[in-house]
Design a protein around this motif. Sequence first.
Motif, short mmCIF file in Angstrom:
data_model
loop_
_atom_site.label_atom_id
_atom_site.label_comp_id
_atom_site.label_asym_id
_atom_site.label_seq_id
_atom_site.Cartn_x
_atom_site.Cartn_y
_atom_site.Cartn_z
N CYS A 1 0.83 -1.21 0.00
CA CYS A 1 0.00 0.00 0.00
C CYS A 1 0.86 1.26 0.00
CB CYS A 1 -0.90 0.05 1.23
SG CYS A 1 -2.15 -1.25 1.29
N TYR A 2 0.41 2.26 -0.74
CA TYR A 2 0.94 3.61 -0.60
C TYR A 2 -0.11 4.39 0.19
CZ TYR A 2 2.24 8.42 -1.58
OH TYR A 2 2.56 9.74 -1.43
N VAL A 3 0.28 4.87 1.37
CA VAL A 3 -0.66 5.47 2.32
C VAL A 3 -0.24 6.91 2.62
CG1 VAL A 3 -1.80 5.19 4.54
CG2 VAL A 3 -0.87 3.19 3.39
N LYS A 4 -1.20 7.81 2.59
CA LYS A 4 -0.93 9.21 2.95
C LYS A 4 -2.15 9.79 3.65
CE LYS A 4 1.26 13.38 1.17
NZ LYS A 4 1.82 14.06 -0.03
N GLU A 5 -1.89 10.40 4.82
CA GLU A 5 -2.93 11.07 5.60
C GLU A 5 -4.13 10.16 5.83
OE1 GLU A 5 -3.69 14.79 3.67
OE2 GLU A 5 -1.85 15.70 4.47
N ASN A 6 -3.84 8.97 6.36
CA ASN A 6 -4.85 8.01 6.82
C ASN A 6 -5.56 7.27 5.69
OD1 ASN A 6 -5.88 7.38 9.68
ND2 ASN A 6 -7.77 7.38 8.51
N ARG A 7 -5.17 7.50 4.43
CA ARG A 7 -5.87 6.84 3.35
C ARG A 7 -4.92 6.08 2.43
NH1 ARG A 7 -9.35 10.84 4.76
NH2 ARG A 7 -11.58 10.41 4.45
N VAL A 8 -5.34 4.88 2.04
CA VAL A 8 -4.63 4.13 1.02
C VAL A 8 -4.93 4.79 -0.32
CG1 VAL A 8 -4.38 1.90 -0.13
CG2 VAL A 8 -4.75 1.99 2.36
N VAL A 9 -3.89 5.28 -0.96
CA VAL A 9 -4.03 5.98 -2.23
C VAL A 9 -3.89 5.01 -3.41
CG1 VAL A 9 -3.07 7.83 -3.67
CG2 VAL A 9 -3.16 8.10 -1.17
N GLU A 10 -3.04 4.01 -3.21
CA GLU A 10 -2.80 3.01 -4.26
C GLU A 10 -2.39 1.71 -3.58
OE1 GLU A 10 -0.78 3.03 -8.73
OE2 GLU A 10 -0.20 4.55 -7.27
N GLU A 11 -2.83 0.58 -4.16
CA GLU A 11 -2.55 -0.72 -3.54
C GLU A 11 -2.27 -1.76 -4.62
OE1 GLU A 11 -4.37 -3.60 -0.01
OE2 GLU A 11 -5.70 -2.19 -1.04
N TRP A 12 -1.28 -2.59 -4.35
CA TRP A 12 -0.92 -3.71 -5.22
C TRP A 12 -1.13 -4.99 -4.41
CZ3 TRP A 12 1.46 0.86 -4.69
CH2 TRP A 12 1.72 1.63 -5.85
N ILE A 13 -1.95 -5.92 -4.90
CA ILE A 13 -2.33 -7.11 -4.14
C ILE A 13 -1.90 -8.36 -4.90
CG2 ILE A 13 -4.20 -8.42 -3.09
CD1 ILE A 13 -5.81 -5.80 -3.01
N ALA A 14 -1.14 -9.22 -4.23
CA ALA A 14 -0.73 -10.52 -4.78
C ALA A 14 -1.22 -11.60 -3.83
CB ALA A 14 0.78 -10.58 -4.95
N ARG A 15 -2.10 -12.48 -4.33
CA ARG A 15 -2.69 -13.52 -3.49
C ARG A 15 -2.57 -14.88 -4.17
NH1 ARG A 15 -7.62 -9.61 -2.19
NH2 ARG A 15 -8.09 -10.04 -4.38
#
Length: 340
Positions: free
Chosen positions: A129-143
């Motif tokens: 996750c890229y997180v700024k000011e309490n919010r996830v701005v962008e996320e990369w998920i590998a499952r």
Amino acid sequence: MSHGHEKRQGMQGFDPDYVDIVDYIIRCTHKIWEERNVGLIYSHYAHNVLIHTTDGITYGRDKVIADSIKTMAAFPDVRLFGDDVIWSGNDREGFHSSHRIMWVAHNTGYSIYGPPTGRRVTRFGIAHCYVKENRVVEEWIARDELALIRQLGFDEFELARRMVERDYAAGIKSPVPVGTGEVDRLLGQTTPEAIPEKGASFDPENFIRRFFQEVWNWRMFGKLNEYFVPNYMGRVPTNRELYGLGDLSAYITQLIAAFPDARILVDHICYLGDETEGYRLAVRWTMQGTHQGPGYLGEPRGKRVNLMGISHFIIKNGKILREWTTYDEFALLKQTLWPV
């Protein structure tokens, strides 16, 4: 999980109960999933968040909420065990976090794959996750989606064909468009580009970039003993456990055999630690290749693929001791089955 309010690092713009970025990642995950407060996604994800998976990119917070509810309906007793969070950054420029999770549940509701089976399942995953000011701005998920499907008792080839046919009929575009260029692992008939060692002291980022370039891209499998200890342990998709360099070499060569032109590009690295205590590294990468060889994906179909993966490594005394790597092999299978 910490419930204190004494800050351990700068957290400007974050909810006051989070004491550092690890606390934020672990506890907001628990609040949303295990305390069932899905609505907290409104205050913890940006309205225009980008979510990246091997299946493609989704846009917007409402999609995150809808997908989360679908998963909870299919697996009502789901538990997410956070094994590690590797991070970098600060509250001014934003944090990057790589959260390694083991997911445990029973399938008692309808899932995107079919009717409830009642089976207990586990799924390993890593979320960057890229997180700024309490919010996830962008996320990369590998499952490890293929492991989940097999545990549910579904045939992955039948299921993949059905889902691809449905998406194709609905006008959804191929994950890898026709007309892409060649995989540029080599420049013409030259050898792969070398990455020189950086300086006299150990540089973990340079070390891991050289590993991917020399072993994966250059095919110098004999160099594994330069990067790994003899009793190396690894966890890779479909719940496979590797022990020792023989297992590791077989795993790498089998994947490259299926995609002979495969190239891995390192997209992001963050790490914690020092040379004395050792390092924990998180690496997000992309593999490009063409399905031209034998393997678990079945008959070679000549399809170009893009695969996103995330790896965690423990390095001590200049060598890798442990590895956790995950990627979505079911999404990869669907790419090989997509109509031209």
